[in-house]
Motif scaffolding. Structure first.
Motif: not given
Lengths: 339, 246
Positions: A133-141
């Motif tokens: 969740f964390i890593a892909t939330l970062a790359t989402l942004n």
């Protein structure tokens, strides 16, 4: 002497048929929806134009959902796919406008998608971020920001015929006669990708290991499976699929626009869940996810035909997610009671 | 003939804690050895040294007549040592056959792709289960739908499917109902008939007395007892485990 008494064969057969019913259930839902829509909207729904439209419209979401599915099987999640789709779309449009050949523009979009996916996988396994969740939330942004930065926030229209062919083209099968079938190219790509992923997940060692990692990470580790390598692979696949989805969307609308795919990760996750994959990992099939994406497409199309506002459509999609998972909960409970 | 396994004067420390302090341990060919001791006596640590999970700080490890160093459990498995873990180590969502072959799947080449040879695995898996006389209600259901004893049987089948010479079992019957536990113990005896040696780690002394040929007692990282089955009684074992002279 026996270790286990063979139980009467009726019970396992009954349980197997419950499983089969669960899997066929989605197909039945699709058939039911099509029947109802044909009855309600006989002059609009069952037309070639409308069905082709649905096929084309579900393509991007279906491809995003396919990548998301592979991640969800490992009990992970990829929130970045919508943004990566937008980034891929802008990369296609910009490289074409910079005078690149179509083939290179498409490769660039694919490479960008795969690259973001690889980064997600490495952030999870090498940086040991606590949850995908964390890593892909970062790359989402990051991907969304990059999309705006690259495009300057404005759409870029007018793409080459090659790119348009993938998103909006049609092929004619079975000649010109009575059996003639016209298929959107994008939907053929969707079916080809689903077949490939199905083959990969169900018929190869790596696919088997991915299911094992999702079902029981400890067992996978005991069995000598390289968990990290497989995790990096699934996120890279998810990124690559988002890259393809961006290409299909760019071809369909003949442009790249920086808001494309905003929130699309949630539709992809919805299709995966409706398609019967479990968030706890280890469960689900490409066939189910395909039907999940079709169900969402039919629902949107049907509600559009009946002039139901998009706001109500969103409410309904939410209810269907609840219903799909609740039916699964009931089915599992029924099986457990059987045992 | 040398024993299959011979561990000499094994020492293993974790920081200031000496978990194993010069223990000897051996297993003969086709022998079932019970390994007992109180919590913290060093049973698990000693077995983890044997399987290469831990590297010993001192002592020698001999396997099948040769001095060996196992850098990891992959090395020891290659030599034919398998461990059945207390939490079974099965993928709950996969069927028994997939579990038996997990990580060692058979494949074949088809149109340039390496695909799973499901029919071959199914056949070989069935044959193996039959050899061990393990009957399961279905080979198509995920193992999460099997009973505790059936799952334990699958775990043991998995451990013995690839030319295992020694199987180490950690509390294989601990969470099982009486009838299921008895079946698992029977399965251990059957392994011995097939020439596979076994180490049974258990707190259930009656189980250990039932199936072992020899019983080794550890206390605070040292071997304090090594009794042939005929000389072992419940009283003697308990005495050795708690550290009283027998």
């Amino acid at each position: 002497m026996q270790i286990e008494q063979a139980t009467p064969t009726e019970r396992p057969r009954l349980r197997l048929s419950a499983d089969l019913l669960g899997r066929m259930g989605l197909g039945l839902v699709v058939l039911l929806m099509m029947t109802v829509l044909t009855i309600l909207q006989p002059q609009y729904f069952p037309t070639r134009e409308n069905l082709t439209n649905i096929a084309r419209q579900v393509s991007s979401n279906a491809v995003l959902a396919l990548g998301e599915f592979v991640v969800v099987v490992t009990a992970g999640i990829d929130l970045s796919v919508g943004s990566v789709m937008g980034l891929s779309m802008i990369v296609v449009a910009m490289s074409l406008h910079a005078g690149w050949m179509s083939g290179f523009a498409l490769l660039a979009a694919l490479a960008v998608g795969t690259g973001v996916g690889l980064f997600n996988g490495l952030a999870l396994t090498k940086l040991h971020l606590p949850h995908p969740f964390i890593a892909t939330l970062a790359t989402l942004n990051i991907a969304r920001g990059a999309t705006y930065l690259l495009s300057g926030g404005v759409p870029i229209s007018g793409l080459t015929p090659t790119v348009r062919f993938f998103g909006a083209g049609e092929v004619h099968l079975f000649g010109e006669g009575a059996l003639a079938l016209t298929f959107p190219v994008s939907f053929l790509i969707v079916m080809a990708l689903y077949s490939l992923v199905w083959l990969f997940m169900s018929k190869t060692r790596t696919g088997r290991h991915i299911y094992a990692i999702g079902g029981s990470p400890k067992a996978a580790q005991y069995a000598g499976i390289n968990t990290n390598r497989n995790l990096v692979l699934v996120y890279a696949v998810s990124g690559a699929m988002a890259g393809v989805a961006g290409i299909l969307l760019a071809g369909r609308v003949n442009s790249g626009y920086p808001t494309a795919g905003t929130g699309a990760e949630l539709d992809a996750i919805a299709a995966v869940i409706i398609g019967g994959a479990s968030f706890f990992g280890g469960r689900g099939s490409a066939v189910g996810v395909f039907l999940g994406a079709i169900i969402m497409g039919l629902l949107r199309n049907g509600l559009n035909l009946m002039n139901v506002s998009v706001f109500w459509q969103q409410v309904l999609i939410g209810l269907i997610i609840l219903l799909a998972v609740y039916v699964d909960v009931l089915r599992r409970r029924a099986m457990r009671l059987e045992d | 003939m040398m024993p299959l396994v011979e561990m000499r004067q094994i020492v293993k420390t974790f920081g200031p804690v000496m978990a194993v302090r010069g223990a000897d341990f051996s297993v003969n060919h086709g022998e079932v050895v019970g390994l007992v001791g109180d919590n913290g006596a060093g049973k698990s640590t000693l077995m983890k040294v044997l399987t290469g999970v831990h590297q010993p700080d001192g002592g020698e490890l001999w396997f099948a007549g040769r001095r060996v160093h196992f850098g990891s459990s992959v090395d020891s498995r290659r030599a034919g040592i398998e461990m059945v873990y207390q939490d079974l180590g099965l993928a709950e969502n996969l069927n028994p056959i997939a579990n038996i072959f997990l990580g060692r799947e058979m494949t074949h080449s088809f149109a340039g792709l390496r695909l799973l040879s499901e029919a071959e695995m199914d056949q070989a898996g069935r044959r193996h289960l039959e050899n061990l006389q393990i009957r399961l209600p279905s080979l198509a259901l995920p193992v999460e739908r099997l009973s505790g004893g059936q799952r334990q049987s699958v775990a043991i089948a998995r451990a013995t499917a690839f030319q295992a010479r020694l199987v180490i079992m950690d509390e294989p019957a601990a969470s099982l109902a009486v009838a299921e536990a008895a079946k698992v113990l029977l399965l251990i005896k059957r392994l011995r008939e097939q020439g596979i040696s076994a180490v049974l780690i258990s707190h259930r002394l009656q189980d250990v007395l039932d199936v072992s040929d020899r019983i080794v007692v550890l206390n605070r990282g040292l071997k304090v007892g090594d009794l042939p089955r005929e000389e072992a009684t419940m009283e003697r074992l308990v005495g050795l485990i708690v550290g009283k002279a027998s």
